[in-house]
Design a protein around this motif. Structure first.
Motif, mmCIF file in Angstrom:
data_model
loop_
_atom_site.group_PDB
_atom_site.id
_atom_site.type_symbol
_atom_site.label_atom_id
_atom_site.label_comp_id
_atom_site.label_asym_id
_atom_site.label_seq_id
_atom_site.Cartn_x
_atom_site.Cartn_y
_atom_site.Cartn_z
ATOM 1 N N ARG A 136 -34.157 18.564 8.125
ATOM 2 C CA ARG A 136 -33.226 18.468 7.474
ATOM 3 C C ARG A 136 -32.710 19.886 7.251
ATOM 4 N N LEU A 137 -34.198 20.987 7.103
ATOM 5 C CA LEU A 137 -33.685 22.247 6.999
ATOM 6 C C LEU A 137 -33.099 22.647 8.175
ATOM 7 N N ARG A 138 -33.806 22.606 9.079
ATOM 8 C CA ARG A 138 -33.492 23.259 10.427
ATOM 9 C C ARG A 138 -31.425 22.591 10.176
ATOM 10 N N GLU A 139 -30.992 21.508 10.407
ATOM 11 C CA GLU A 139 -29.440 22.121 10.065
ATOM 12 C C GLU A 139 -28.608 23.272 9.078
ATOM 13 N N LEU A 140 -29.833 23.198 8.005
ATOM 14 C CA LEU A 140 -28.617 23.678 7.310
ATOM 15 C C LEU A 140 -28.861 25.443 7.689
ATOM 16 N N GLN A 141 -30.542 25.464 7.944
ATOM 17 C CA GLN A 141 -30.190 27.061 8.916
ATOM 18 C C GLN A 141 -28.928 26.612 9.632
ATOM 19 N N THR B 12 -25.810 28.132 7.824
ATOM 20 C CA THR B 12 -25.776 29.311 6.545
ATOM 21 C C THR B 12 -26.543 30.388 7.407
ATOM 22 N N GLY B 13 -27.665 30.051 7.462
ATOM 23 C CA GLY B 13 -27.993 31.036 8.820
ATOM 24 C C GLY B 13 -29.655 31.884 7.351
ATOM 25 N N GLY B 14 -28.886 31.300 6.454
ATOM 26 C CA GLY B 14 -29.695 32.149 4.853
ATOM 27 C C GLY B 14 -31.797 31.929 4.672
ATOM 28 N N PHE B 15 -31.932 31.473 5.882
ATOM 29 C CA PHE B 15 -33.283 30.739 5.260
ATOM 30 C C PHE B 15 -34.118 32.101 6.117
ATOM 31 N N GLN B 16 -34.598 32.958 5.359
ATOM 32 C CA GLN B 16 -35.829 33.420 5.802
ATOM 33 C C GLN B 16 -37.502 33.169 6.430
ATOM 34 N N THR B 17 -38.162 32.353 5.838
ATOM 35 C CA THR B 17 -39.271 31.911 5.630
ATOM 36 C C THR B 17 -39.746 30.469 5.067
ATOM 37 N N PHE B 18 -40.532 29.989 6.604
ATOM 38 C CA PHE B 18 -40.756 28.317 5.742
ATOM 39 C C PHE B 18 -41.916 28.617 5.663
ATOM 40 N N ILE B 19 -42.578 28.198 4.663
ATOM 41 C CA ILE B 19 -43.988 28.090 4.094
ATOM 42 C C ILE B 19 -44.191 26.715 4.389
ATOM 43 N N PRO B 20 -45.789 26.222 4.969
ATOM 44 C CA PRO B 20 -46.292 24.387 4.409
ATOM 45 C C PRO B 20 -47.649 24.374 3.667
ATOM 46 N N LEU B 21 -47.009 23.624 2.425
ATOM 47 C CA LEU B 21 -47.576 23.752 1.067
ATOM 48 C C LEU B 21 -48.423 22.841 1.524
ATOM 49 N N ALA B 22 -49.997 23.079 1.197
ATOM 50 C CA ALA B 22 -50.843 22.179 1.357
ATOM 51 C C ALA B 22 -51.296 21.684 -0.048
ATOM 52 N N PHE B 23 -51.002 19.793 0.156
ATOM 53 C CA PHE B 23 -51.290 19.133 -1.524
ATOM 54 C C PHE B 23 -52.759 19.772 -1.758
ATOM 55 N N HIS B 24 -53.251 20.478 -3.625
ATOM 56 C CA HIS B 24 -54.337 20.289 -4.057
ATOM 57 C C HIS B 24 -53.770 19.189 -4.995
ATOM 58 N N PRO B 25 -55.139 17.991 -4.859
ATOM 59 C CA PRO B 25 -54.860 17.466 -5.882
ATOM 60 C C PRO B 25 -55.849 17.434 -7.036
ATOM 61 N N LEU C 223 -39.111 23.823 14.351
ATOM 62 C CA LEU C 223 -37.754 25.070 13.102
ATOM 63 C C LEU C 223 -37.918 26.307 13.807
ATOM 64 N N ASP C 224 -36.584 26.080 15.050
ATOM 65 C CA ASP C 224 -36.742 27.182 15.900
ATOM 66 C C ASP C 224 -35.479 28.182 15.349
ATOM 67 N N ASN C 225 -34.778 28.240 14.566
ATOM 68 C CA ASN C 225 -34.022 28.712 13.791
ATOM 69 C C ASN C 225 -34.688 29.977 12.199
ATOM 70 N N PHE C 226 -35.745 29.412 12.145
ATOM 71 C CA PHE C 226 -36.345 29.730 11.640
ATOM 72 C C PHE C 226 -37.189 31.586 11.328
ATOM 73 N N ALA D 280 -35.394 37.445 19.401
ATOM 74 C CA ALA D 280 -35.427 36.442 20.188
ATOM 75 C C ALA D 280 -34.546 35.093 19.448
ATOM 76 N N LEU D 281 -34.766 35.106 18.296
ATOM 77 C CA LEU D 281 -33.643 33.789 17.386
ATOM 78 C C LEU D 281 -32.386 33.043 18.506
ATOM 79 N N ALA D 282 -32.071 34.887 18.620
ATOM 80 C CA ALA D 282 -30.537 34.803 18.921
ATOM 81 C C ALA D 282 -30.316 34.320 20.577
ATOM 82 N N GLY D 283 -31.698 34.141 21.320
ATOM 83 C CA GLY D 283 -31.678 33.574 22.838
ATOM 84 C C GLY D 283 -32.573 32.237 22.335
ATOM 85 N N VAL D 284 -32.202 31.350 21.043
ATOM 86 C CA VAL D 284 -32.704 29.809 21.416
ATOM 87 C C VAL D 284 -31.932 29.179 21.884
ATOM 88 N N VAL D 285 -31.680 28.169 22.606
ATOM 89 C CA VAL D 285 -30.509 27.746 23.432
ATOM 90 C C VAL D 285 -30.985 25.908 22.082
#
Length: 383
Positions: A236-241, A244-257, A284-287, A377-382
């Motif tokens: 879903r994030l990849r599709e929005l990117q 729009t091309g507006g995302f800079q960074t993806f951060i996977p956040l580990a759950f702390h219980p 996330l090939d476009n991030f 390099a992002l410009a060259g991703v298929v």
């Protein structure tokens, strides 16, 4: 790649060719126990996009209030209005924090907090304004999509674009990626069903991008979600990117219980942390960037993540409260020298950046932005 798993070999061919991975590819990556093969593929993509560089910034967190109308199961930060631990920062405290950050050379203030039902939207506008009055040079990265949806509710008659524009006029520079948690309704309805929906979260970021703002994106993993929920989230994030091309960074956040209503769930393992980091980089090939947030991962795992797809360690942080309330055992800040040493030990070249990925030139606490760090390099991703 030393593996006899035919499915991984197929995926490796797609990765080498710069082809987009599918939902089923993502599930196959989570199914494998070959962590080193995952790391090797993710590192190939990481170096394709960012060479041998690893980024960090000098930043400070401000959490203006912990009072919140929502009671998300995973949250240990929030407080009810009448609790002893409830607080709301005023103008002098906000300005003092901004001045302190500027004095120590911070280029960014990261501002997120609770949804206080007794505060008007103008308070949140004023927080940004107070920061810019006290420290005009500092970039303000402020408020999650969940907060923006709350602002729209309390500021009746204003649409999302109006809300964002008022904050832009006050000095807003970009959006953080919090509040995404897990997009799939099977999980979202259980852990945070009362707050902004998936569609709302995506629309906030879409609208911000249309206004010329960049933003980050996150995913909270390691609780009740399954691999298919994580891959759905990334797609879903990849599709929005793509849109729009507006995302800079993806951060996977580990759950702390700890101190949450989900404290019976163990923290994610180191294997899960590194696997999710690697799969994030592959899906996330476009991030442009994948961040290993050391506050949540722990310093050692974040350092290893620089060989598992991550190219950014976040920053010096200072005054982080949300994840420490949930049991994070990392320090609340690191020095520039400590971050640079960790990056060099990992075999990478440390590059200080600002929020928008301009290289920072520094003379002690004095700093100025250099050229933008391009990721050609992002410009060259298929696709």
């Amino acid at each position: 790649m030393a593996t006899d798993d035919p499915r991984l070999l197929e995926i490796r061919e797609k990765v080498e060719a710069g082809q987009r991975l599918s939902f089923d590819d993502g599930l196959a990556l989570y199914a494998t126990n070959d962590l080193f093969a995952l790391g090797e593929m993710a590192n190939l993509v990481r170096e394709r996009y960012n060479g041998n560089f690893a980024y960090y910034n000098v930043n400070t967190h401000i959490n203006p209030t912990n009072v919140c109308v929502y009671k998300c199961d995973f949250c240990a930060f929030r407080a009810d209005l009448n609790e002893d631990r409830a607080y709301t920062m005023g103008e002098s405290e906000i300005k003092e924090r901004a001045e302190q950050a500027h004095a120590r050379g911070a280029t960014e203030l990261h501002i997120v907090g609770g949804l206080h039902h007794k505060l008007p939207f103008q308070y949140y506008v004023d927080v940004v304004r107070w920061v810019k009055e006290a420290a005009p040079e500092i970039h303000v990265k402020a408020y999650t999509a969940v907060e923006y949806e709350w602002f729209r509710k309390i500021e009746r008659g204003s649409n999302l674009r109006d809300i964002l524009q008022r904050l832009l006029d006050a000095g807003l520079g970009s959006l953080p990626g919090g509040g995404a948690e897990i997009f799939h309704p099977e999980v979202r309805d259980q852990i945070c069903g009362a707050k902004a929906s998936t569609e709302t979260w995506l629309d906030v970021h879409r609208t911000a991008h249309e206004l010329g703002l960049h933003s980050n994106a996150t995913m909270l993993y390691g609780h009740i979600e399954r691999p298919e929920h994580r891959i759905d989230h990334m797609i879903r994030l990849r599709e929005l990117q793509d849109e729009t091309g507006g995302f800079q960074t993806f951060i996977p956040l580990a759950f702390h219980p700890d101190n949450s209503r989900m404290d019976d769930i163990p923290k994610p393992s180191g294997v899960m942390d590194l696997k999710t980091m690697a799969i994030s980089r592959l899906m996330l090939d476009n991030f442009p960037h994948i961040k290993a947030y050391w506050i949540m991962l722990g310093i050692k795992t974040a350092q290893v993540a620089l060989s598992f797809g991550a190219d950014d360690l976040d920053g010096t942080v200072v005054h982080e409260k949300i994840y420490h309330e949930a049991g994070a055992e990392t320090p609340e800040e690191m020095t520039i020298d400590e971050i640079r040493r960790l990056i060099v030990e990992a075999g990478r070249v440390p590059i200080e950046r600002d929020t928008l990925y301009h290289r920072i030139e520094r003379d002690g606490a004095r700093w100025w932005p250099g050229e933008h760090i391009d990721v050609p390099a992002l410009a060259g991703v298929v696709r």
